[in-house]
Design a protein around this motif. Structure first.
Motif, PDB file in Angstrom:
ATOM      1  N   LYS A   6     -24.438   2.446 -19.653  1.00 22.72           N
ATOM      2  CA  LYS A   6     -25.578   2.025 -20.469  1.00 22.72           C
ATOM      3  C   LYS A   6     -25.195   0.939 -21.467  1.00 22.72           C
ATOM      4  O   LYS A   6     -26.032   0.131 -21.864  1.00 22.72           O
ATOM      5  CB  LYS A   6     -26.157   3.226 -21.228  1.00 22.72           C
ATOM      6  N   GLU A  29     -30.431  -5.037 -17.781  1.00 23.82           N
ATOM      7  CA  GLU A  29     -31.192  -4.339 -16.748  1.00 23.82           C
ATOM      8  C   GLU A  29     -31.325  -5.221 -15.515  1.00 23.82           C
ATOM      9  O   GLU A  29     -31.362  -6.449 -15.609  1.00 23.82           O
ATOM     10  CB  GLU A  29     -32.578  -3.968 -17.284  1.00 23.82           C
ATOM     11  N   CYS A  30     -31.398  -4.580 -14.360  1.00 20.27           N
ATOM     12  CA  CYS A  30     -31.456  -5.299 -13.093  1.00 20.27           C
ATOM     13  C   CYS A  30     -32.870  -5.238 -12.529  1.00 20.27           C
ATOM     14  O   CYS A  30     -33.327  -4.168 -12.088  1.00 20.27           O
ATOM     15  CB  CYS A  30     -30.463  -4.705 -12.098  1.00 20.27           C
TER      16      CYS A  30
END
Length: 359
Positions: A6, A29-30
């Protein structure tokens, strides 16, 4: 590896002069079109230093609005391996070793639509805006429109970190349109200047001349293919060039120092109808007699920006040894040592390229 941590270690610029090492910064984030890489290393560019030192071209002044968008993670000379991909990504696999052009083109403006993506109007670049964070972090997100190139598995990291700067060097030399009868002067023998020297050598000019104030850089330029090296701090370099060209001057001058005196010097030593290529990012304005360009010499004055369409050639020719790289990445540091790394990247201790590497 699709389950990422994270948080990560990252160098984050929160404001002018406010750079902080974070140990629990959010991992990017992806999205469905994105690629996440785990960073192997990131070179430190002169632009990174000028931004960190508060140059107005980044942070703005009374005349210009800020260009940077903090908080952002610096760094655009980075390489890594794919650890996560969005569902819409095609043609890549987890574990692939990749890098990307410094600019993230929008794909929609007139420049992008005509294939001139390096001059994209919105001009989003890795390492200066929070929408495209850079490589001084454990993980980096490549958005959909990133111009991605594969990096050979067997290419050592100290060579892979030169793909971006050498791409910029190639574009500048290509702009110069060097022929084999040309006397070419390249002012500056830092990383970019050395990349120009080793690539210009492949063009086989009549004379390839390197200028720099540091003798160790001139020695490396000679090693990389310069026929003649001159230190302007010890010699009247303009007169030397005029003497070796029957008083006419050099055919081509490529400015790669970012110092105003190099511009003035180049305009003096270049012949009539010569070609002047300006590459550098300047920390201060340059004042010249503009009439030299027009009324007195009718020069071709060209700019050079980024590294369009250059990576495939650079990767191939670093791999096969045509582009020399030995000793250019002279020191590496951990992210925790970023302040020391930035200090060494100034070149004041004799280094060429300094990089941050990740275990």
């Amino acid at each position: 590896m699709n389950d990422l941590p994270k948080t990560m270690k990252a160098l984050v610029a929160y404001g002018n002069g406010d750079y902080r090492l974070e140990t629990a910064y959010p991992v990017p984030e992806c999205g469905e079109d994105d690629i996440i890489i785990k960073t192997e290393g990131c070179g430190i560019c002169a632009g990174d230093l000028k931004c960190q030192h508060g140059a107005a071209m980044f942070w703005g002044d009374e005349k210009e609005a800020p260009w940077v968008k903090p908080p952002f993670i610096p760094g655009h000379e980075f390489v890594g391996r794919i650890v996560k991909m969005g569902s819409q990504v095609k043609g890549f696999s987890l574990g692939d070793r990749i890098t990307a052009d410094q600019i993230v083109p929008c794909g929609e403006c007139r420049f992008c639509k005509s294939g001139r993506y390096w001059m994209c109007q919105p001009h989003s670049i890795f390492g200066f805006q929070n929408t495209n964070n850079g490589g001084m972090a454990e993980y980096v997100r490549y958005p959909k429109t990133s111009v991605i190139s594969r990096v050979p598995e067997d290419m050592p990291l100290d060579q892979a970190l030169l793909i971006e700067p050498y791409g910029c060097s190639k574009h500048a030399v290509d702009r110069a349109q060097i022929g084999n009868e040309d006397v070419v002067v390249i002012s500056g023998a830092g990383t970019l200047g050395l990349g120009m020297i080793t690539y210009a050598r492949m063009k086989n000019p009549s004379k390839l001349i390197s200028l720099d104030m540091a003798d160790n850089r001139l020695e490396k330029a000679k090693e990389f293919g310069a026929d003649i090296t001159i230190n302007p701090g010890r010699e009247d370099v303009v007169q030397r060039i005029l003497d070796m060209t029957d008083g006419y001057g050099c055919d081509i001058y490529i400015e790669a120092t970012g110092h105003p005196s190099s511009v003035v010097q180049g305009l003096k030593m270049i012949r009539k109808l010569g070609r002047f290529v300006e590459f550098s990012v300047f920390g201060e304005p340059t004042t010249v007699d503009w009439s030299i360009i027009g009324d007195r010499k009718e020069l071709d004055l060209l700019g050079s920006h980024l590294s369009p369409y250059c990576y495939p050639f650079v990767i191939e020719n670093i791999s096969n040894g045509n582009l020399k790289t030995e000793g250019v990445v002279s020191k590496t540091f951990s992210l925790e040592e970023w302040e020391t790394a930035f200090d060494y990247a100034t070149g004041k201790y004799g280094d060429f390229k300094v990089a941050i590497t990740f275990a």
